[in-house]
Write a protein that holds these residues in place. Structure first.
Motif, PDB file in Angstrom:
ATOM      1  N   LEU A   1      44.236  89.740   0.007  1.00 26.10           N
ATOM      2  CA  LEU A   1      44.499  88.896  -1.163  1.00 26.10           C
ATOM      3  C   LEU A   1      43.206  88.315  -1.737  1.00 26.10           C
ATOM      4  CD1 LEU A   1      47.724  86.815  -0.385  1.00 26.10           C
ATOM      5  CD2 LEU A   1      47.428  88.632  -2.069  1.00 26.10           C
ATOM      6  N   GLY A   2      42.183  88.255  -0.938  1.00 27.51           N
ATOM      7  CA  GLY A   2      40.907  87.737  -1.419  1.00 27.51           C
ATOM      8  C   GLY A   2      40.062  88.769  -2.140  1.00 27.51           C
ATOM      9  N   ALA A   3      40.553  90.001  -2.227  1.00 26.67           N
ATOM     10  CA  ALA A   3      39.793  91.066  -2.900  1.00 26.67           C
ATOM     11  C   ALA A   3      40.761  91.905  -3.726  1.00 26.67           C
ATOM     12  CB  ALA A   3      39.057  91.938  -1.874  1.00 26.67           C
ATOM     13  N   LEU A   4      41.324  91.298  -4.759  1.00 23.97           N
ATOM     14  CA  LEU A   4      42.312  91.982  -5.589  1.00 23.97           C
ATOM     15  C   LEU A   4      41.649  93.097  -6.392  1.00 23.97           C
ATOM     16  CD1 LEU A   4      44.401  88.978  -6.983  1.00 23.97           C
ATOM     17  CD2 LEU A   4      44.743  90.285  -4.872  1.00 23.97           C
ATOM     18  N   ASN A   5      42.318  94.252  -6.445  1.00 25.70           N
ATOM     19  CA  ASN A   5      41.807  95.350  -7.260  1.00 25.70           C
ATOM     20  C   ASN A   5      42.162  95.131  -8.730  1.00 25.70           C
ATOM     21  OD1 ASN A   5      44.534  96.050  -7.459  1.00 25.70           O
ATOM     22  ND2 ASN A   5      44.389  97.553  -5.801  1.00 25.70           N
ATOM     23  N   ALA A   6      41.755  96.071  -9.581  1.00 32.97           N
ATOM     24  CA  ALA A   6      41.920  95.887 -11.034  1.00 32.97           C
ATOM     25  C   ALA A   6      43.377  95.743 -11.430  1.00 32.97           C
ATOM     26  CB  ALA A   6      41.274  97.060 -11.774  1.00 32.97           C
ATOM     27  N   GLN A   7      44.261  96.552 -10.823  1.00 32.70           N
ATOM     28  CA  GLN A   7      45.670  96.490 -11.211  1.00 32.70           C
ATOM     29  C   GLN A   7      46.330  95.185 -10.764  1.00 32.70           C
ATOM     30  OE1 GLN A   7      44.179  99.017  -9.607  1.00 32.70           O
ATOM     31  NE2 GLN A   7      45.376  99.800  -7.883  1.00 32.70           N
ATOM     32  N   LEU A   8      45.913  94.658  -9.618  1.00 34.63           N
ATOM     33  CA  LEU A   8      46.455  93.382  -9.170  1.00 34.63           C
ATOM     34  C   LEU A   8      45.954  92.237 -10.046  1.00 34.63           C
ATOM     35  CD1 LEU A   8      46.165  93.898  -5.319  1.00 34.63           C
ATOM     36  CD2 LEU A   8      48.293  93.629  -6.603  1.00 34.63           C
ATOM     37  N   ARG A   9      44.693  92.317 -10.469  1.00 30.15           N
ATOM     38  CA  ARG A   9      44.187  91.294 -11.388  1.00 30.15           C
ATOM     39  C   ARG A   9      44.923  91.348 -12.720  1.00 30.15           C
ATOM     40  NH1 ARG A   9      39.247  93.156  -9.261  1.00 30.15           N
ATOM     41  NH2 ARG A   9      38.778  94.271 -11.205  1.00 30.15           N
ATOM     42  N   SER A  10      45.269  92.567 -13.163  1.00 27.25           N
ATOM     43  CA  SER A  10      46.054  92.699 -14.390  1.00 27.25           C
ATOM     44  C   SER A  10      47.444  92.094 -14.216  1.00 27.25           C
ATOM     45  CB  SER A  10      46.182  94.177 -14.780  1.00 27.25           C
ATOM     46  OG  SER A  10      44.938  94.706 -15.183  1.00 27.25           O
TER      47      SER A  10
END
Length: 385
Positions: free
Chosen positions: A169-178
Motif C-alpha cells: 500500500l505504500g508503493a501504489l502503481n499508476a492504476q491504483l493511483r488513478s
C-alpha cells in the motif's frame, strides 16, 4: 455548470459480435460503438441501457461519472481467477460491492463525493483497466482501497475490523493511483493504512525455477493448456497457469497477496490515526510555507536594498521625475510617482535623511493641495506630510 454524464464500457476478453453492437445501437443513436467499446455522454436526457445488465452480457469494464460528483467503476473478472469469497471480505454496501453471474465476478466501486475540480476531457477508464489484470494475478490492493473508501464515507462501523491487509500500500502503481484519484479516497487515510502494510514481495521466478516446475507438470495438464491456447477462446490461460506455478513453488495462498499479520485494526483506529497524520501533514505544510515566505521576504528585501542603493546620489533626478509625472494629471502616472516617492522615502531612512525627505513632501502637499486624488494616494502609501 450544465449537466454532464459520461458512460464508457470496454470489452477486453472478446470482441463484440455485430448483432451485439446492433443491440447496443438500439439504445443510442449517437454513441461511439466498436467491437471493444461503447462510449457516450449526455448533457441532457439519460442513458437508456442498464449498466449492470450490460456488464453481465457484453463488457468487462465500465466507468460512469457525472459533474455532480458520482463516480462509478465496475470490473468483471473470471471467478476462477478471483475467488468471490475473497472479494466479499472487502465489500461493504455501496463503496465496494460484488455479485456473481455465470463464470464471472463483477466488482462495483462507487463514490458520491463531489470532486474539487471538473474536467469533461478527463476520462479514466484506460488508466483503470490494468486493475483487472492485477486482480487476476492476486493483487488485492484495489479491494482494500474500496474498503477504505467505505470507511471514509461512514459505511463501516468504528468497531469493525479491517479486512486482510495487502502488501504494497505504500508503493501504489499508476492504476491504483488513478483509482484513488477517481474515487477521491483520502490520502491521509491511505497513509494510516499503509503503516502496517508489508513491502511487495518479489513476484518473479527464475528460468530454472520455471523449467523445473514445467518438467514436473503432468502431461495431461500440459495438453490441456496447449489445447486451450490453440483454441484461442480463453484469454486467461497464461494468468491461470502462472498463478498455479507461484502457488505450488512458493506455497503461497493466493500469491501471498494478503498480509498474514493478526494485528488487524478497527475502522475507528484507522480514522483516528488518519486525523493525527492529517494534523502532522498540515503542520509540516505550514512550516514549509513559513520557510518559503521568509525566504521570499529575504529575497525581496535584498532586491529592495540593491534598488535603493542604485538610486543613492540620484535623488534630485528622481524628484524631478516625480514632478513631471504629477504634472501629467493622469491617475496612472500618479501611481508611478507614488512608487518613486516610496523609493525616496526608504532611501532617506537608510541614509538618515528622513527630515529632508519630510520637508520636500510637505512642499508637495502644499503645491498640490487641490489635487484630492493625488493626496489620497500619498496617504494610502503612508507618505506623510
Amino acid at each position: 455548470m450544465s449537466e454532464y454524464q459520461y458512460y464508457e464500457f470496454r470489452a477486453v476478453d472478446r470482441p463484440l459480435a455485430q448483432w451485439e453492437m446492433d443491440e447496443l445501437r438500439a439504445c443510442s443513436s449517437r454513441a461511439r460503438i466498436s467491437p471493444h467499446s461503447f462510449v457516450n455522454f449526455y448533457n441532457w436526457g439519460n442513458f437508456k441501457g442498464d449498466p449492470d445488465e450490460w456488464m453481465e452480457k457484453y463488457f468487462d469494464a465500465f466507468l460512469y461519472l457525472a459533474n455532480w460528483g458520482t463516480r462509478w467503476l465496475m470490473l468483471r473478472v473470471p471467478k476462477r481467477l478471483l475467488d468471490p469469497g475473497t472479494a466479499r471480505e472487502y465489500c461493504t454496501d455501496d463503496a465496494l460491492s460484488c455479485r456473481t453471474k455465470g463464470d464471472h465476478l463483477i466488482l462495483s466501486f462507487l463514490s458520491e463525493e463531489e470532486a474539487d475540480e471538473w474536467d469533461e476531457e478527463e476520462h479514466f477508464l484506460a488508466s483503470l483497466l490494468p486493475l483487472r489484470s492485477d486482480l487476476m494475478q492476486g493483487d488485492y490492493r484495489c479491494l482494500y482501497l474500496g474498503w477504505l473508501l467505505a470507511v471514509q464515507v461512514g459505511e463501516v462501523d468504528d468497531d469493525d475490523l479491517e479486512p486482510p491487509l495487502p502488501p504494497g500500500l505504500g508503493a501504489l502503481n499508476a492504476q491504483l493511483r488513478s483509482l484513488v484519484d477517481f474515487l477521491n479516497i483520502d490520502l491521509d487515510l491511505i497513509a494510516a493504512a499503509e503503516e502496517k502494510s508489508k513491502t511487495v514481495p518479489a513476484r518473479g521466478l527464475s528460468k530454472e525455477d520455471t523449467s523445473r516446475w514445467l518438467a514436473k507438470l503432468p502431461s495431461s495438464d500440459k495438453d490441456d493448456v496447449l489445447m486451450r491456447l490453440l483454441g484461442g477462446e480463453d484469454p486467461h490461460v497464461g494468468a491461470e497457469l502462472r498463478n498455479r506455478m507461484l502457488r505450488e513453488i512458493r506455497g503461497e495462498g493466493e500469491l501471498g497477496s494478503r498480509s498474514t499479520t493478526s494485528a488487524r485494526r478497527t475502522a475507528g483506529q484507522l480514522l483516528a490515526r488518519c486525523e493525527v497524520i492529517e494534523e502532522q501533514r498540515r503542520k509540516r505544510q505550514d512550516e514549509r510555507q513559513a520557510r518559503e515566505r521568509a525566504q521570499r521576504e529575504r529575497t525581496e528585501a535584498e532586491e529592495r536594498r540593491k534598488r535603493l542603493e542604485s538610486l543613492a546620489g540620484k535623488e534630485n533626478a528622481v524628484w524631478e521625475q516625480v514632478d513631471k509625472l504629477i504634472g501629467t494629471r493622469q491617475p496612472a502616472r500618479y501611481d508611478e510617482a507614488v512608487a518613486l516617492l516610496k523609493d525616496l522615502h526608504d532611501l532617506a531612512h537608510m541614509k538618515g535623511t528622513s527630515a529632508e525627505f519630510g520637508h520636500r513632501m510637505n512642499a508637495l502637499y502644499r503645491e498640490h493641495a487641490k489635487k484630492v486624488t493625488l493626496l489620497d494616494r500619498f496617504r494610502e502609501a503612508d507618505l506623510s506630510s
